[in-house]
Design an enzyme around this catalytic site. Structure first.
Site, mmCIF file in Angstrom:
data_model
loop_
_atom_site.group_PDB
_atom_site.id
_atom_site.type_symbol
_atom_site.label_atom_id
_atom_site.label_comp_id
_atom_site.label_asym_id
_atom_site.label_seq_id
_atom_site.Cartn_x
_atom_site.Cartn_y
_atom_site.Cartn_z
ATOM 1 N N MET A 158 87.359 6.718 91.842
ATOM 2 C CA MET A 158 86.117 6.061 91.853
ATOM 3 C C MET A 158 85.526 6.251 90.416
ATOM 4 O O MET A 158 84.560 6.922 90.135
ATOM 5 C CB MET A 158 85.069 6.610 92.734
ATOM 6 C CG MET A 158 85.292 6.379 94.094
ATOM 7 S SD MET A 158 83.734 7.085 95.049
ATOM 8 C CE MET A 158 84.400 6.219 96.848
ATOM 9 N N GLY A 176 88.933 15.298 89.877
ATOM 10 C CA GLY A 176 87.919 14.969 89.864
ATOM 11 C C GLY A 176 87.728 13.866 91.036
ATOM 12 O O GLY A 176 86.443 13.552 91.219
ATOM 13 N N ASP A 177 88.780 13.553 92.000
ATOM 14 C CA ASP A 177 88.461 12.363 92.978
ATOM 15 C C ASP A 177 89.496 12.473 93.875
ATOM 16 O O ASP A 177 90.016 11.649 94.435
ATOM 17 C CB ASP A 177 88.700 11.007 92.201
ATOM 18 C CG ASP A 177 88.123 9.910 93.124
ATOM 19 O OD1 ASP A 177 87.130 10.464 94.322
ATOM 20 O OD2 ASP A 177 88.342 8.761 92.879
ATOM 21 N N LEU A 178 89.761 13.743 94.660
ATOM 22 C CA LEU A 178 90.624 13.968 95.840
ATOM 23 C C LEU A 178 89.944 13.467 96.967
ATOM 24 O O LEU A 178 89.765 14.280 97.872
ATOM 25 C CB LEU A 178 91.062 15.710 95.792
ATOM 26 C CG LEU A 178 92.008 15.786 94.369
ATOM 27 C CD1 LEU A 178 92.292 17.305 94.759
ATOM 28 C CD2 LEU A 178 93.324 15.003 94.665
#
Length: 376
Positions: free
Chosen positions: A1, A228-230
């Site tokens: 995202m 930062g976006d798992l």
């Protein structure tokens, strides 16, 4: 995202290439013939799953993902270079991450003009290996995969922070990056998208508590490079056991490194907990299983544990507020943009209702049970 610093600008920066343009681009830039193509969902970039055949005597078909970065982020080639090199580094370290197919000029990416949109914007394009597997969002999740994902989050950040070097790594210091967890206070400028309701009041309370109880403690957290976006759509899994009574999964793919930035280890575990809660029918205990996996690699400090509840609330707030804001810009993409909102609001409201003490007790007791079992 991923998102640029200014969400308002996204309406002018998202690529909108057609399949014919993409097919011609892949031939021109990479020297490959597309035999099959389909679009993939994306927040503000444009992705295509393609099957190609080589032009240099390659008879077998190969699968790739063409990633077309929005024109705003495409103006930061150093950042995209670092993200791509990090993927290559992790692949060499044994992590299931994609690697780029080189352009005809031998580069990992190419800046290309888009034939659509105002001003003929330029977009950075990369052709990445296609990773097999099923997104976590599409499986019946269980404690085992939550634990595995917690381990993955710790191992990944540890490897990046201790062993990854690149001349442009400083580009990961993204001070005003809206998706960095340190920037929850920046939600103030987008909260109007929620209207006036109980959801907005809860988010405003989260932001105020975050300002008072998390921001002052950042210097006590251990810094690192965050993926930062798992989230549940960026982690792919395969079955490792066929037993219907006890399904076991292994991680087969890690997607989307566009939110990489310098942050803190505790940020990554909070982000993973948030998104693993989203798809679970019993979300409240989920954090304990993810935490147990993370702490089997990298135990949190007392200060980091004390911030975990508000960090998870902060990530829910980021996801829900920015999704609502971006859906106003892209109403045609609202279904994808508000995936998290389907259950996210329910989970955030329940967490706030339960309170920090009860949530922490649930998570920490679950994690302690794993530790006791391992010791025994």
């Amino acid at each position: 995202m991923s998102s640029g610093n200014d969400c308002q600008s996204l309406a002018l920066t998202k690529p909108a290439l057609g399949e014919k343009e993409v097919t011609e681009l892949i031939d021109r830039v990479f020297g490959l013939k597309v035999s099959w193509i389909r679009p993939l969902p994306s927040y503000n970039d444009q992705n295509f799953h393609v099957v190609v055949s080589g032009s240099q005597g390659v008879s077998e078909s190969d699968e790739y993902v063409l990633k077309i970065t929005n024109s705003e982020d495409s103006q930061e080639p150093d950042l995209i270079e670092v993200q791509t090199q990090a993927m290559m580094f992790l692949s060499n370290e044994g992590f299931p991450s994609a690697t780029p197919y080189l352009t005809k000029d031998g580069n990992i990416m190419s800046l290309e003009s888009g034939a659509t949109g105002p001003g003929n914007k330029k977009y950075m394009v990369r052709l990445l290996t296609y990773l097999p597997g099923t997104p976590v969002a599409k499986i019946a999740t269980n404690a085992q995969i939550f634990y595995e994902i917690g381990q993955l989050a710790a191992r990944l950040d540890k490897a990046l922070s201790e062993k990854f070097y690149h001349p442009s790594v400083k580009s990961l210091h993204r001070g005003q990056f809206i998706w960095n967890l340190a920037n929850v206070p920046l939600l103030d400028q987008y909260i109007y998208a929620l209207g006036q309701n109980k959801h907005r009041k809860v988010v405003e309370e989260v932001i105020e508590q975050f300002k008072g109880r998390v921001i002052p403690k950042l210097s006590s957290f251990r810094p690192c490079i965050n993926h930062g976006d798992l989230n549940d759509h960026n982690i792919l899994v395969d079955l490792s056991s066929a037993s219907l009574e006890n399904l076991q999964y292994k991680v087969s793919g890690i997607l989307d490194f566009s939110d990489m930035s310098y942050g803190y280890y505790v940020f990554e575990i909070a982000i993973a907990i948030t998104y693993m809660m989203i798809e679970s029918p019993d979300p409240l205990p989920v954090g304990g299983h993810v935490l147990a996996g993370f702490e089997s690699v990298l135990p949190l400090t007392e200060e980091e544990r004390g911030a975990l509840f508000l960090l998870v609330c902060g990530r829910f707030s980021q996801s829900l507020v920015i999704a609502a804001h971006t859906a106003l810009l892209y109403p045609e993409n609202k279904e994808y943009l508000t995936i998290t909102a389907r259950t996210g609001w329910k989970h955030l409201m329940r967490m706030v209702e339960m309170g920090q003490e009860v949530m922490e007790q649930t998570w920490f007791e679950t994690a302690r049970a794993y530790a006791n079992h391992a010791a025994a």
